[in-house]
Design an enzyme around this catalytic site. Structure first.
Site, PDB file in Angstrom:
ATOM      1  N   THR A 192       0.863  -1.165   0.000  1.00  0.00           N
ATOM      2  CA  THR A 192       0.000   0.000   0.000  1.00  0.00           C
ATOM      3  C   THR A 192       0.902   1.219   0.000  1.00  0.00           C
ATOM      4  O   THR A 192       2.052   1.123   0.391  1.00  0.00           O
ATOM      5  CB  THR A 192      -0.852   0.038   1.294  1.00  0.00           C
ATOM      6  OG1 THR A 192      -1.385  -1.249   1.555  1.00  0.00           O
ATOM      7  CG2 THR A 192      -2.009   1.018   1.182  1.00  0.00           C
ATOM      8  N   ARG A 220     -12.651  -8.834  -3.809  1.00  0.00           N
ATOM      9  CA  ARG A 220     -12.148  -8.563  -2.464  1.00  0.00           C
ATOM     10  C   ARG A 220     -11.710  -7.107  -2.303  1.00  0.00           C
ATOM     11  O   ARG A 220     -11.060  -6.540  -3.162  1.00  0.00           O
ATOM     12  CB  ARG A 220     -10.975  -9.494  -2.157  1.00  0.00           C
ATOM     13  CG  ARG A 220     -10.336  -9.281  -0.773  1.00  0.00           C
ATOM     14  CD  ARG A 220      -9.118  -8.394  -0.824  1.00  0.00           C
ATOM     15  NE  ARG A 220      -8.476  -8.252   0.502  1.00  0.00           N
ATOM     16  CZ  ARG A 220      -7.470  -7.427   0.760  1.00  0.00           C
ATOM     17  NH1 ARG A 220      -6.980  -6.669  -0.200  1.00  0.00           N
ATOM     18  NH2 ARG A 220      -6.962  -7.347   1.978  1.00  0.00           N
ATOM     19  N   GLY A 222      -9.906  -4.508   0.688  1.00  0.00           N
ATOM     20  CA  GLY A 222      -9.199  -4.478   1.960  1.00  0.00           C
ATOM     21  C   GLY A 222      -9.512  -3.242   2.773  1.00  0.00           C
ATOM     22  O   GLY A 222     -10.557  -2.611   2.623  1.00  0.00           O
ATOM     23  N   ASP A 223      -8.571  -2.853   3.606  1.00  0.00           N
ATOM     24  CA  ASP A 223      -8.812  -1.745   4.531  1.00  0.00           C
ATOM     25  C   ASP A 223      -8.544  -0.370   3.932  1.00  0.00           C
ATOM     26  O   ASP A 223      -9.011   0.642   4.465  1.00  0.00           O
ATOM     27  CB  ASP A 223      -7.940  -1.909   5.780  1.00  0.00           C
ATOM     28  CG  ASP A 223      -6.450  -1.812   5.450  1.00  0.00           C
ATOM     29  OD1 ASP A 223      -5.992  -2.565   4.569  1.00  0.00           O
ATOM     30  OD2 ASP A 223      -5.756  -0.998   6.060  1.00  0.00           O
ATOM     31  N   THR A 243      -0.999   0.009   6.494  1.00  0.00           N
ATOM     32  CA  THR A 243      -0.600  -0.932   5.447  1.00  0.00           C
ATOM     33  C   THR A 243      -0.412  -2.313   6.056  1.00  0.00           C
ATOM     34  O   THR A 243       0.100  -2.439   7.170  1.00  0.00           O
ATOM     35  CB  THR A 243       0.698  -0.486   4.762  1.00  0.00           C
ATOM     36  OG1 THR A 243       1.118  -1.492   3.824  1.00  0.00           O
ATOM     37  CG2 THR A 243       1.810  -0.239   5.763  1.00  0.00           C
ATOM     38  N   HIS A 245      -2.101  -6.606   6.256  1.00  0.00           N
ATOM     39  CA  HIS A 245      -3.165  -7.562   5.966  1.00  0.00           C
ATOM     40  C   HIS A 245      -4.509  -6.918   6.303  1.00  0.00           C
ATOM     41  O   HIS A 245      -4.937  -6.874   7.442  1.00  0.00           O
ATOM     42  CB  HIS A 245      -2.960  -8.832   6.780  1.00  0.00           C
ATOM     43  CG  HIS A 245      -3.773  -9.985   6.284  1.00  0.00           C
ATOM     44  ND1 HIS A 245      -3.386 -11.287   6.438  1.00  0.00           N
ATOM     45  CD2 HIS A 245      -4.955 -10.034   5.615  1.00  0.00           C
ATOM     46  CE1 HIS A 245      -4.298 -12.086   5.911  1.00  0.00           C
ATOM     47  NE2 HIS A 245      -5.258 -11.344   5.405  1.00  0.00           N
ATOM     48  N   GLY A 246      -5.168  -6.408   5.273  1.00  0.00           N
ATOM     49  CA  GLY A 246      -6.336  -5.555   5.441  1.00  0.00           C
ATOM     50  C   GLY A 246      -7.475  -6.111   6.257  1.00  0.00           C
ATOM     51  O   GLY A 246      -8.163  -5.366   6.967  1.00  0.00           O
TER      52      GLY A 246
END
Length: 324
Positions: A192, A220, A222-223, A243, A245-246
């Site tokens: 990220t 998918r 993520g965050d 940044t 594993h979302g």
């Protein structure tokens, strides 16, 4: 004469109230960021690009520009580089497409904008800014987000613009390792880019942009486009970009948690960030990090992996650029 005196007094007050700006950025965190994995030439390339991004933001702030506009300029530099997993360097989905997410938040107004799953906007952060400034919504996704971005004048490019040989090879390695039915992204590329800024007027802003995970499927997200998870800014506390594993950053509302600990628990910025990254995320299995700046200009760059591309610049001082 009285008018001149008042004018000088107002200028003095304005100067006295102005504060030094701060820019903090990251280019992703991971356990693969180690000295043995990155040669000298590559390290120099990363350092130069992060420095370039810092000074793009400084150019905005030197003339009194707003924090959120500096965030956009910093992230655009990183999105335009194939070195980072965002924009030009975005990783591929399982179906060999690039699906990008981005978000931005203004700490003064608490307004925010985000886009998810887009593939034709050259700089996704500009689309997120357009959502924040010119729509009543916070998140737009897919084709609708792309249509909106085009109407707002964001630069649109062919999907081929994002295709790089390096990322295609990463996808090939992923498929060989995980097979055609796997949804396990533990070992896939997670990266990220993000930025947090404190401007001369004391306003905070933060933004994040990503290409997601190599081999991701089924739309998918993520965050990175989730306000409070991957991005958060509040003039009362701090501005943050995350940044890693979302899924974990979403579950634990990481960015907002740091801010909340400061506001409700009176924790220092450093202690709040350290606690969330090392005592909340890590035991749960969440790898990653965050960067940010608080209302007083304090910087944090906290991570629980072997490395994180990161840098900061405080007005009038030399830039600090680090990786390991």
């Amino acid at each position: 004469m009285k008018g001149v005196f008042i004018g000088v007094l107002l200028l003095f007050v304005a100067f006295a109230q102005a504060q030094d700006y701060v820019i903090v950025l990251h280019g992703g965190a991971g356990n693969g960021i180690k000295k043995e994995n990155i040669n000298t030439e590559e390290q120099e390339a990363y350092e130069l690009k992060m420095s370039e991004a810092l000074f793009a933001g400084a150019k905005v702030l030197d003339t009194g520009g707003a924090a959120h506009l500096a965030v956009v300029e910093v992230i655009k530099v990183l999105e335009d580089s194939p070195l980072f997993n965002a924009g030009k360097g975005a990783v591929f989905t399982y179906d060999e497409r690039n699906e990008m997410d981005a978000s931005i938040m203004d700490g003064n107004t608490l307004n925010a904008g985000a886009v998810a799953g887009i593939g034709t906007v050259k700089n996704p952060i500009t689309a997120a800014l357009a959502v924040m400034q010119n729509s009543p919504h916070v998140i737009l996704s897919g084709k609708g987000a792309e249509d909106f971005a085009k109407l707002q004048g964001c630069e649109i490019v062919s999907e081929d613009y994002f295709k790089t040989e390096k990322r295609l090879k990463s996808l090939e390695r992923y498929k060989k390792a995980h097979g055609s039915t796997s949804t396990n992204w533990e070992d896939s590329k997670m990266g990220t880019v993000g930025c947090a800024v404190l401007d001369k007027n004391g306003n905070l802003a933060a933004g994040t942009s990503t290409g997601g995970m190599t081999g991701k499927r089924y739309g998918r997200i993520g965050d990175s486009p989730i306000i409070g998870a991957g991005t958060h800014a509040d003039n009362n506390t701090c501005a943050l970009s995350c940044t890693g594993h979302g899924e974990y950053f979403i579950r634990y509302a990481v960015a907002h948690d740091v801010s909340a600990r400061m506001e409700y628990g009176n924790e220092s910025f450093q202690n709040a960030a350290s606690a969330v990254i090392h005592k909340v995320l890590k035991p749960a299995g969440g790898d990653g990090g965050l960067i940010g700046v608080d209302k007083d200009g304090n910087v944090v760059m906290e991570f629980n992996t072997s490395g994180m591309f990161r840098a900061y610049l405080k007005e009038g001082q030399e830039a600090v650029v680090e990786m390991f």
